[in-house]
Design an enzyme around this catalytic site. Sequence first.
Site, short mmCIF file in Angstrom:
data_model
loop_
_atom_site.label_atom_id
_atom_site.label_comp_id
_atom_site.label_asym_id
_atom_site.label_seq_id
_atom_site.Cartn_x
_atom_site.Cartn_y
_atom_site.Cartn_z
N CYS A 40 0.81 -1.23 0.00
CA CYS A 40 0.00 0.00 0.00
C CYS A 40 0.84 1.28 0.00
CB CYS A 40 -0.95 -0.01 1.19
SG CYS A 40 -0.25 -0.65 2.71
N HIS A 66 -2.86 6.06 4.70
CA HIS A 66 -1.43 6.26 4.94
C HIS A 66 -1.03 7.64 4.43
CE1 HIS A 66 -1.15 2.18 6.11
NE2 HIS A 66 -0.55 1.63 5.06
C1 11C Z 1 1.00 -2.06 6.60
N1 11C Z 1 1.82 -1.98 4.33
O1 11C Z 1 0.55 -0.92 6.51
C2 11C Z 1 1.39 -2.85 5.39
C3 11C Z 1 0.24 -3.73 5.02
O2 11C Z 1 2.78 -6.31 1.97
O3 11C Z 1 0.70 -6.06 1.48
C4 11C Z 1 0.37 -4.44 3.69
C5 11C Z 1 1.39 -5.53 3.68
C6 11C Z 1 1.63 -6.01 2.28
O4 11C Z 1 1.16 -2.63 7.66
#
Ligand code: 11C
Length: 344
Positions: free
Chosen positions: A128, A248
């Site tokens: 993400c 995010h």
């Molecule tokens: C998080 N980016 O915010 C991570 C979630 O490799 O798809 C997604 C983890 C992934 O914790």
Amino acid sequence: ETFNVAVVGATGAVGEQILRLLEERNFPIKTLKLLSSARSAGSKLMFKGQEVTVEEAKPESFEGVQIALFSAGGDVSKALVPEAIKHGTVCIDNTSAFRMDPTAPLVVPEVNEEKIFEHNGVIANPNCSTIQMVAALKPLQDRYGLKRIIVSTYQAVSGSGAKAIAELNRQTKAIVNGEPVNPDVLPVASLPVKHQIAFNAVPQIDKFTENGFTYEEMKMINETKKIMGDESIQVTATCVRIPVVYGHSESVYVELGSEYDLQEVRSLLENAPGITVVDDPANQAYPLATDAAGKNDVFVGRLRRDLDSPTGLNLWIVSDNLLKGAAWNAVQIAEIIAARSQQA
Ligand code: 11C
């Protein structure tokens, strides 16, 4: 033409958004299979007003399935994507299982849509925090080239799943009521040490690798180079979990390949697909996680020149991590596959 579609991990936070998007976008579905681990099998979900029973995902579940969207964790994808491919299913995988496999395209449609059709059965959906950054930087790469990216993230707890959302809510109430916090899930459920997330900022997302960066940081570094098709782009990342539920945020400093005009940067971003510029400091307008939540776009603001480097540019990039960061990017890929197959 309509398609036999399967959603693996249908009961999870991302699976739920995939179903909502397939419904809302009226995806051309002939049959829909909802699959999950044995634990969630038997539960019932609504799709277009009809109840669908979730079945346990097994190798034979993919018989006749043309498109499968996976978001049930890397282990499930590693075990079942190869089985689905044997049945001729095109798999769109939300996990990290195949992202760095050189034979698997890693796709953000705004950046490298054409790679979709180089697949050997699986198309990987990036992490993400990577997706929103590369979507925003693509128009700048095309116009000026990218030399170096320095990113710090402010990531929502929903990236770590439903248990992390519950933990933030629980801890926030506990602190307000003067009760003990008892961290139990974050930063990484499987590690022995846990930290308070409410009223805090935790500079650890996922486990640490041997080089001192976390896996999340290494995803941003490695996936960015692969998606943008340029191993020479220098990328460094610090990923931080903050007490936000959805969306995010990223502070990005980028050194472009040449000097640039800030007005031109703004108009490139304003005209880029999937990007909304929110950048009016005089009126205190900039992207906020609370505004991005529930929306498919990537929001960009705080555009400003670096004061020392003539190629340096600062940006603030925000997007809903469960939508463009996961479900929407995957459904976009599915829509592109469906449209191409309908043209053929
Ligand atoms: C998080 N980016 O915010 C991570 C979630 O490799 O798809 C997604 C983890 C992934 O914790």
